[in-house]
Design an enzyme around this catalytic site. Structure first.
Site, PDB file in Angstrom:
ATOM      1  N   PHE B 120      37.456 -45.883  17.225  1.00  0.00           N
ATOM      2  CA  PHE B 120      36.388 -46.631  16.571  1.00  0.00           C
ATOM      3  C   PHE B 120      36.580 -46.577  15.062  1.00  0.00           C
ATOM      4  O   PHE B 120      37.207 -45.653  14.553  1.00  0.00           O
ATOM      5  CB  PHE B 120      35.022 -46.043  16.953  1.00  0.00           C
ATOM      6  N   GLN B 240      23.875 -52.374   6.130  1.00  0.00           N
ATOM      7  CA  GLN B 240      25.208 -52.631   6.685  1.00  0.00           C
ATOM      8  C   GLN B 240      25.339 -54.044   7.257  1.00  0.00           C
ATOM      9  O   GLN B 240      24.466 -54.482   8.008  1.00  0.00           O
ATOM     10  CB  GLN B 240      25.503 -51.626   7.800  1.00  0.00           C
ATOM     11  N   HIS B 242      27.717 -55.946   9.675  1.00  0.00           N
ATOM     12  CA  HIS B 242      28.768 -55.711  10.675  1.00  0.00           C
ATOM     13  C   HIS B 242      29.777 -56.846  10.590  1.00  0.00           C
ATOM     14  O   HIS B 242      29.389 -58.010  10.544  1.00  0.00           O
ATOM     15  CB  HIS B 242      28.136 -55.642  12.065  1.00  0.00           C
ATOM     16  N   LEU B 252      26.113 -59.674  17.940  1.00  0.00           N
ATOM     17  CA  LEU B 252      27.096 -58.629  17.726  1.00  0.00           C
ATOM     18  C   LEU B 252      28.249 -58.690  18.720  1.00  0.00           C
ATOM     19  O   LEU B 252      28.047 -58.798  19.930  1.00  0.00           O
ATOM     20  CB  LEU B 252      26.397 -57.269  17.861  1.00  0.00           C
ATOM     21  N   GLU B 255      32.629 -53.411  17.602  1.00  0.00           N
ATOM     22  CA  GLU B 255      33.838 -52.870  17.001  1.00  0.00           C
ATOM     23  C   GLU B 255      34.787 -52.332  18.076  1.00  0.00           C
ATOM     24  O   GLU B 255      35.983 -52.169  17.837  1.00  0.00           O
ATOM     25  CB  GLU B 255      33.386 -51.723  16.091  1.00  0.00           C
ATOM     26  N   ARG B 286      33.098 -50.478   8.338  1.00  0.00           N
ATOM     27  CA  ARG B 286      32.520 -51.818   8.386  1.00  0.00           C
ATOM     28  C   ARG B 286      32.332 -52.455   7.018  1.00  0.00           C
ATOM     29  O   ARG B 286      32.527 -53.653   6.856  1.00  0.00           O
ATOM     30  CB  ARG B 286      31.185 -51.753   9.122  1.00  0.00           C
ATOM     31  N   HIS B 353      23.129 -55.930  10.060  1.00  0.00           N
ATOM     32  CA  HIS B 353      23.198 -55.094  11.249  1.00  0.00           C
ATOM     33  C   HIS B 353      22.343 -53.835  11.201  1.00  0.00           C
ATOM     34  O   HIS B 353      21.635 -53.532  12.160  1.00  0.00           O
ATOM     35  CB  HIS B 353      24.661 -54.728  11.474  1.00  0.00           C
ATOM     36  N   ARG B 394      27.217 -46.608   7.334  1.00  0.00           N
ATOM     37  CA  ARG B 394      27.277 -45.878   8.593  1.00  0.00           C
ATOM     38  C   ARG B 394      28.576 -46.176   9.334  1.00  0.00           C
ATOM     39  O   ARG B 394      29.012 -47.317   9.383  1.00  0.00           O
ATOM     40  CB  ARG B 394      26.088 -46.272   9.480  1.00  0.00           C
TER      41      ARG B 394
END
Lengths: 304, 587
Positions: B120, B240, B242, B252, B255, B286, B353, B394
């Site tokens: 990730f 954030q 994304h 979404l 990821e 991100r 996001h 994050r």
């Protein structure tokens, strides 16, 4: 939505915009409904006049920004309305909504609420088919309004609340009886008391055994599509059985016998008449009828 | 409006039934008389939309340890993370995952039957040497499984839920918690819940943006209530975006798609992330990927007729892998775009996001009244809170981790506080503020439409306060928000009824969004540096001398919802450092 505030009166041919794939013709349709009329405080909002599917995904950009016209058509939403503080009986109301190619049915319903009648009431949250709030009857079958695109529907769309649960207002029903049935099948892991210090092992094959029924989002589309449930609300209904299945066939669970006994009653799995409405209605693609059959078989052979 | 009011008494009240709320309720409910108040049915919460996984250094598939995870979290957050909090989270991550497995969560498994793990963004082996397999997952529906599993456990433990009860105010008496005021959607009745301890777990506020991955219901209710009480909000400018939202819709696409080998490409087919993050490429954090996408677009390498998006390419991955590991997001592409991801790349763009900032708390979830004092009895966890474990950006999967670790901690702390505290006295007329707010919205003759104001707010936030910001754009947003607040004062609702008045609900939600947007924009304007998710084109570098500190925003004046006279006072709080000195952030 085109972002306009009033329903568009012009009648334009729906031709290819209704069928979904028309890259070449897109630029030839005149932009009837100007998106620039939108009085946003930010002056340079992203251009909404481009159709997400109108461009071959592999082809690099050739068109100048703003020249592609939106494919817009009117959809008539015929909605079964019921305002308990005003109406003795439900009635139908029809709204004409301008829609664009990628619009969800939920977008069209929102358009009515935000532009015509704020009292139109429905539940919704995630708007992409994972929260289970907006199950409703769309042209007579249960669907999530956020998972149906208006381009895939006809020019007139019939919207009703899901059937078999008390209607509280417009498209909002009382979900309590549904969740009561869910709770009654012990929808939680009943493991052996010997807990390992790390995770319990489970083979990929054992994990796969109940994968389909873990997808349930408790939207009630299956249960409220079931003719048995319509006529007998004491029947647990497909969703409760799906959630029992999810644990009965989990190799880590020891409550299978207990749950099977709960379902081995007059209002249990034997009421199912395998009409497959539930499987057709499930927005998560769960093979609901198959899961119910597997529970029946487990009851007969006591093997799972 | 002569609203009927009902009074209830509980030791602990949890507000919100997403992951953080239910995790808190499971702990509090077994220790104290607990109620969960939620404006949605519990399994509707947006935790269910989380896809990719939950990181924990289980080392099930390769070498890993929680210290590496801590480092990645701190670096990923551009050193604004409180390092003691990150240590707690990454250390307790392992038990948090094992707890969920024991509750029955159906994790995807390795061939040996262990919990499987995958790569990730920003999660690395040995302080950045290579991507590491740390994310525990259940296909691409990990959040759904967490939400369902926690609800199953709440059912098992007979936790008491008040569904479709919308909390609109916090009741304080002498600076301590006395309860909350809630509006029952089904009847329009107001309820006062007298309580010793209250846990806010209300989620984020991504609906202030137009292109957003957030649910319609994510309107910052918890932080909005806290703000109106005169309590501070922390680091609100850090939001954030994304990288991979479905073009224009914002839905979404996890990821995990890149964790499984997916590649971002520009119109020339180039794997452009190789230029921005040579080591981990598409798996950079991100904030960096979102900026890279917009840089490609601005420099004319975007795709489509308007050149306003790029592609997420999964076509080189075997269909069996997509079916097994990414079934939901590939279906989203089919449903919403009519694209077959086996054959064609998916058009994507950054989407609003996650709020890194929110209600400031300590490591037990206790809500701060200032830099060094707490509000007795008040707790917060999850996206609405700011511990701060995410700092300026994050890392993927750390939100599901955050809700489990700090949901549990705040639930325990709240119940323990309630066990020793006396039941507080309610002040006279505790629901008056809410009654006035609702009456005003119901009685307003109108002239201004809630939907139009919300649309204009989303428009200005997308244009002026998104991935790239400058003094000028933020000033524009500030001016726009002030105008919108004036319009909001004249906004009315069409539905005047009591039952399921979602028209009224949306009007109230918009008030919270307007208040929080103002805080976000003013915090962003004052932060003359670029750090994590906050990027200022006029100040493109990180400035540790002046800004290695948390923003603490306080409301000045204007107590009405979305009051045009509210001003924001900014203060700052030091970042807690333990073992990592800030260095340049490269991947």
């Amino acid at each position: 939505m085109a972002g306009s505030d009033t329903p568009r009166q012009d009648d334009i041919p729906v031709d290819a915009s209704a069928t979904g794939d028309q890259p070449a013709g897109a630029a030839d349709v005149p932009a009837v409904n100007s998106v620039s009329g939108d009085e946003g405080v930010g002056s340079a909002g992203p251009d909404r006049a481009v159709d997400p599917t109108a461009q071959d995904a592999r082809t690099p950009a050739v068109t100048v920004r703003g020249t592609a016209a939106p494919s817009i058509r009117d959809v008539r939403l015929k909605i079964r309305r019921f305002l308990p503080e005003q109406d003795a009986e439900p009635h139908w109301e029809t709204y004409t909504v301008p829609t664009e190619q990628g619009d969800r049915l939920l977008d069209a319903i929102h358009w009515v609420k935000w532009n015509i009648d704020g009292s139109l009431t429905f539940r919704r949250s995630c708007a992409h088919g994972v929260c289970g709030s907006d199950a409703m009857r769309v042209n007579g079958v249960n669907r999530l309004a956020c998972k149906v695109l208006t381009k895939d529907l006809g020019d007139e769309v019939l919207l009703e609340p899901i059937k078999g649960l008390p209607v509280l207002k417009d498209l909002v029903v009382d979900m309590e009886p549904f969740f009561e049935a869910y709770r009654s099948v012990k929808p939680f892991l009943l493991p052996s008391p010997h807990e390992p210090t790390k995770e319990r092992l489970q083979s990929a094959k054992d994990r796969e055994r109940f994968d389909d029924t873990t997808k349930c989002i408790l939207c009630a589309a299956c249960t409220t599509s079931c003719p048995v449930y319509w006529s007998d609300d004491a029947y647990f209904g497909p969703a409760a059985i799906v959630n029992a299945h999810r644990f009965i066939f989990d190799s880590r669970d020891e409550g299978g016998e207990e749950r099977l006994e709960i379902l081995n009653t007059k209002e249990g799995v034997w009421r199912c008449r395998t009409t497959f409405n539930c499987t057709d209605a499930c927005p998560r693609g769960i093979e609901v009828t198959k899961a119910i059959q597997e529970v029946k078989r487990a009851l007969i052979f006591r093997r799972f | 409006m002569a609203t009927p009011i009902e009074i209830h008494k509980f030791d602990t009240v949890v507000v919100g039934a997403g992951g953080a709320g239910m995790r808190a309720a499971l702990e509090a409910g077994q220790r104290s008389h607990t109620a969960v108040l939620t404006k949605l049915y519990p399994t509707r919460s947006h935790t269910g939309a989380a896809q990719g996984g939950m990181c924990a250094a289980l080392a099930n598939v390769e070498e890993d340890n929680w210290e590496w995870h801590t480092f990645d979290t701190v670096k990923g957050g551009d050193y604004l993370v409180d390092q003691d909090a990150a240590e707690v989270m990454c250390k307790e991550a392992i038990d948090a995952v094992l707890d969920l497995e024991k509750m029955g969560l159906p994790f995807s498994r390795t061939p040996q039957g262990r919990i499987d793990q995958r790569r990730f963004g920003g999660h690395t082996r040995d302080h950045g040497k290579a991507a590491v397999r740390r994310s525990c997952y259940a296909a691409d529906r990990t959040g759904h499984m967490i939400l369902q599993t926690l609800y199953q456990q709440c059912t098992k433990h007979e936790i008491e839920f008040f569904n479709e009860f919308y909390v609109l105010d916090l009741v304080l008496a002498e600076g301590a918690v006395a309860g909350v005021v809630a509006y029952e959607l089904a009847t329009g009745t107001l309820h006062v819940f007298q309580a010793k301890a209250v846990v806010f777990a209300t989620g984020g506020f991504g609906k202030m943006y137009k292109v957003s991955s957030n649910a319609h219901t994510l309107t910052g209710d918890g932080p909005g209530i806290i703000w109106r009480k005169g309590l501070p909000l922390e680091d609100m400018e850090f939001f954030q975006f994304h990288p991979t939202g479905i073009w224009k819709m914002g839905i979404l696409l996890s990821e995990a798609a890149r964790g499984e080998g997916g590649i971002l490409r520009n119109k020339d087919g180039e794997r452009f992330m190789e230029r921005y993050a040579p080591t981990i490429k598409d798996l950079a954090p991100r904030d960096m990927v979102s900026r890279a996408i917009y840089t490609e677009i601005r420099q004319g390498r975007g795709c489509g007729p308007a050149g306003d998006h790029v592609y997420l390419d999964l076509t080189h991955l075997p269909p069996e892998q997509l079916d097994a590991k990414l079934p939901d997001i590939t279906e989203f592409a089919r449903t919403y775009l009519g694209i077959e991801p086996y054959d064609d790349p998916i058009p994507i763009q950054p989407t609003a996001h996650y709020a890194m900032g929110g209600i400031p708390t300590d490591l037990l979830g206790r809500v701060l009244a200032s830099t060094d004092t707490v509000v007795p009895g008040l707790y917060a966890a999850g996206e609405c809170a700011c511990v701060s474990v995410h700092g300026a950006n994050r890392l993927g999967t750390n939100s599901l981790l955050d809700i489990n670790v700090f949901g549990k901690r705040s639930g325990i702390a709240a119940a323990e506080y309630a066990a020793s505290a006396p039941m507080p006295e309610l002040p006279p007329d505790p629901a008056a503020y809410v009654e006035n707010m609702l009456t005003r919205l119901l009685d307003n003759a109108g002239g201004e439409s809630v939907a139009a104001i919300r649309r204009d707010l989303q428009e200005t936030m997308d244009v002026n306060a998104m991935v790239y910001r400058t003094e000028a754009t933020l000033k524009q947003a500030e001016v726009d928000i002030a105008t919108l607040k004036e319009r909001y004062a004249r906004a009315g609702v069409m539905d005047k009824g009591r039952r399921y008045n979602t028209d009224l609900l949306e009007a109230v939600e918009l008030g919270f969004l307007l208040d929080l947007a103002q805080v976000l924009v003013i915090g962003a304007r004052a932060r003359n540096e670029s750090r994590g998710g906050h990027f200022r084109e006029d100040y493109p570098n990180r400035d540790d001398v002046n800004f290695l500190r948390h923003t603490m925003a306080y409301r000045m004046g204007g107590t009405e919802p979305a009051s045009p006279t509210t001003e924001v006072r900014l203060d700052y709080k030091p970042v807690t450092m333990t073992r990592y000195e800030p260095t340049e952030r490269k991947y």
